[in-house]
Write a protein that holds these residues in place. Structure first.
Motif, PDB file in Angstrom:
ATOM      1  N   TYR A   1      69.189 -31.663  26.400  1.00 48.34           N
ATOM      2  CA  TYR A   1      68.339 -32.423  25.493  1.00 48.34           C
ATOM      3  C   TYR A   1      67.238 -31.481  25.046  1.00 48.34           C
ATOM      4  O   TYR A   1      66.511 -30.936  25.871  1.00 48.34           O
TER       5      TYR A   1
ATOM      6  N   GLU B   1      66.298 -33.896  19.473  1.00 50.01           N
ATOM      7  CA  GLU B   1      65.189 -34.684  18.937  1.00 50.01           C
ATOM      8  C   GLU B   1      64.325 -33.764  18.094  1.00 50.01           C
ATOM      9  O   GLU B   1      64.047 -32.637  18.495  1.00 50.01           O
TER      10      GLU B   1
ATOM     11  N   ASP C   1      69.584 -36.528  16.785  1.00 47.46           N
ATOM     12  CA  ASP C   1      69.763 -37.804  17.489  1.00 47.46           C
ATOM     13  C   ASP C   1      68.507 -38.664  17.457  1.00 47.46           C
ATOM     14  O   ASP C   1      68.584 -39.893  17.553  1.00 47.46           O
ATOM     15  N   VAL C   2      67.360 -38.031  17.331  1.00 46.08           N
ATOM     16  CA  VAL C   2      66.074 -38.740  17.228  1.00 46.08           C
ATOM     17  C   VAL C   2      65.223 -38.016  16.193  1.00 46.08           C
ATOM     18  O   VAL C   2      65.165 -36.785  16.188  1.00 46.08           O
TER      19      VAL C   2
ATOM     20  N   TYR D   1      67.575 -42.878  15.747  1.00 42.10           N
ATOM     21  CA  TYR D   1      66.419 -43.441  16.439  1.00 42.10           C
ATOM     22  C   TYR D   1      65.131 -42.789  15.928  1.00 42.10           C
ATOM     23  O   TYR D   1      65.089 -41.584  15.670  1.00 42.10           O
TER      24      TYR D   1
ATOM     25  N   LYS E   1      60.762 -42.359  16.439  1.00 42.65           N
ATOM     26  CA  LYS E   1      59.784 -42.267  17.522  1.00 42.65           C
ATOM     27  C   LYS E   1      58.448 -41.806  16.943  1.00 42.65           C
ATOM     28  O   LYS E   1      58.409 -41.055  15.958  1.00 42.65           O
TER      29      LYS E   1
ATOM     30  N   ASP F   1      61.471 -47.241  16.806  1.00 37.21           N
ATOM     31  CA  ASP F   1      62.132 -47.625  18.055  1.00 37.21           C
ATOM     32  C   ASP F   1      61.329 -47.295  19.308  1.00 37.21           C
ATOM     33  O   ASP F   1      61.287 -48.084  20.253  1.00 37.21           O
ATOM     34  N   VAL F   2      60.748 -46.100  19.345  1.00 39.93           N
ATOM     35  CA  VAL F   2      60.091 -45.595  20.550  1.00 39.93           C
ATOM     36  C   VAL F   2      58.672 -45.160  20.216  1.00 39.93           C
ATOM     37  O   VAL F   2      58.437 -44.524  19.180  1.00 39.93           O
TER      38      VAL F   2
ATOM     39  N   GLU G   1      62.543 -38.816  26.765  1.00 38.37           N
ATOM     40  CA  GLU G   1      63.796 -38.115  26.504  1.00 38.37           C
ATOM     41  C   GLU G   1      64.918 -38.650  27.393  1.00 38.37           C
ATOM     42  O   GLU G   1      66.064 -38.796  26.955  1.00 38.37           O
TER      43      GLU G   1
ATOM     44  N   VAL H   1      66.257 -41.934  25.868  1.00 35.63           N
ATOM     45  CA  VAL H   1      67.193 -41.716  24.763  1.00 35.63           C
ATOM     46  C   VAL H   1      68.515 -41.176  25.281  1.00 35.63           C
ATOM     47  O   VAL H   1      69.594 -41.582  24.835  1.00 35.63           O
ATOM     48  N   ASP H   2      68.446 -40.257  26.247  1.00 35.78           N
ATOM     49  CA  ASP H   2      69.659 -39.690  26.825  1.00 35.78           C
ATOM     50  C   ASP H   2      70.530 -40.789  27.430  1.00 35.78           C
ATOM     51  O   ASP H   2      71.752 -40.845  27.199  1.00 35.78           O
TER      52      ASP H   2
ATOM     53  N   VAL I   1      71.890 -43.055  24.446  1.00 36.55           N
ATOM     54  CA  VAL I   1      72.858 -42.451  23.530  1.00 36.55           C
ATOM     55  C   VAL I   1      74.072 -41.898  24.264  1.00 36.55           C
ATOM     56  O   VAL I   1      75.215 -42.237  23.964  1.00 36.55           O
TER      57      VAL I   1
END
Length: 315
Positions: free
Chosen positions: A108, A144, A166-167, A206, A208, A235-236, A291, A294-295, A298
């Motif tokens: 990540y 991210e 991914d983010v 996603y 953030k 989302d975050v 993190e 999200v990991d 996802v």
């Protein structure tokens, strides 16, 4: 606000004690970065969690790579990154970052950057190239990105979306009333909201953002900011204590007690409906627990509640 104005030179409360960086993993990551002439926001912004993240106390070490140099075209009054003296982009940086991520063994990775208002595309293409370089080497690595506002230009934000991280994170930083003098005047509350809204509107990626506390904000302003972010379908969210990088930066208005951060976490998740909120004095926008959330969400396909529990277990 949670207190009256106080001297920024007084002793910090016990809950702001930091562990000094150490460990073999920390040393390995630092050597790899230096060998490839790469920068991290962990170092440039004096992140208080550098030792924990790089040492990998709870798993693989993590790092937030800062693209496009170590000098910013903007001069935000909370940030320790140097301003001005912009240099040409390193065309090898995307490949070097991707190779470093694989060599270090990250699964990540967070990419951020200085602002590059001096460039025709403000660095959006360089950002996108780095995302693709990592995914081409190992598609299983979650990426991210913490992006600038690109002056609110939709085509530049879209270039990041099209690279398929991914983010996508972009920080609102503070409440609307305090945007200036906290941030550079080229930034702004509505402009930042528009970036986050566009990502949600045009993708399934996603989103953030992050808010600093202790700058003189009122509780109702924090609540309004969180509400505006949820209205934008963010989302975050992370909330952390502002710490003055040097005497030339903004003073700390107040050291916010950990209990207040816990309250904001409950408000964000239980009342306003954010998928996840990391909230605490030492929390930063690139934060390991976030993190891990999200990991789990996802990669592992867990439910939101399971992903929250996994993140908090490692926090």
């Amino acid at each position: 606000m949670s207190g009256s104005r106080r001297s920024n030179h007084r002793r910090k409360p016990d809950w702001l004690k930091m562990r000094p960086p150490s460990g073999q993993r920390f040393t390995e990551i630092k050597r790899e970065l230096r060998d490839r002439n790469l920068h991290t926001v962990c170092e440039e912004a004096n992140c208080p969690n550098l030792g924990e993240c790089w040492s990998g106390r709870d798993g693989p070490g993590t790092a937030t790579f800062m693209l496009m140099g170590d000098r910013c075209s903007r001069g935000c009054n909370f940030c320790d990154v140097q301003t001005g003296g912009m240099e040409a982009l390193d065309p090898d940086e995307p490949a070097n970052v991707a190779e470093a991520v694989v060599e270090i063994g990250l699964d990540y990775v967070v990419l951020t950057s200085v602002d590059r208002d001096d460039l025709p595309d403000q660095g959006a293409g360089h950002f996108a190239e780095t995302i693709r370089a990592i995914k081409e080497r190992d598609s299983s690595i979650l990426v991210e990105v913490l992006i600038p506002d690109f002056q609110g230009e939709p085509d530049l934000v879209r270039e990041i979306i099209d690279a398929r991280p991914d983010v996508i994170a972009h920080n609102i930083e503070t409440v609307e009333r305090l945007q200036w003098p906290v941030r550079d005047r080229r930034a702004g509350y509505e402009q930042s909201l528009s970036v986050l809204e566009q990502v949600q509107r045009e993708s399934d990626i996603y989103t953030k953002t992050s808010i600093m506390l202790g700058l003189g904000e009122y509780a109702h302003e924090v609540y309004q900011t969180l509400s505006d972010l949820r209205e934008a379908d963010v989302d975050v969210v992370t909330l952390g204590q502002y710490l003055q990088p040097s005497r030339s930066h903004l003073d700390v208005y107040d050291y916010v007690h950990p209990d207040a951060f816990e309250t904001w976490q409950r408000v964000a998740e239980e009342e306003l409906g954010f998928l996840y909120c990391a909230s605490g004095p030492m929390v930063r926008s690139s934060y390991k627990a976030g993190e891990l959330f999200v990991d789990a969400l996802v990669r592992e396909g867990r439910s939101v509640e399971e992903a929250r529990q996994a993140a908090r277990a490692a926090d």
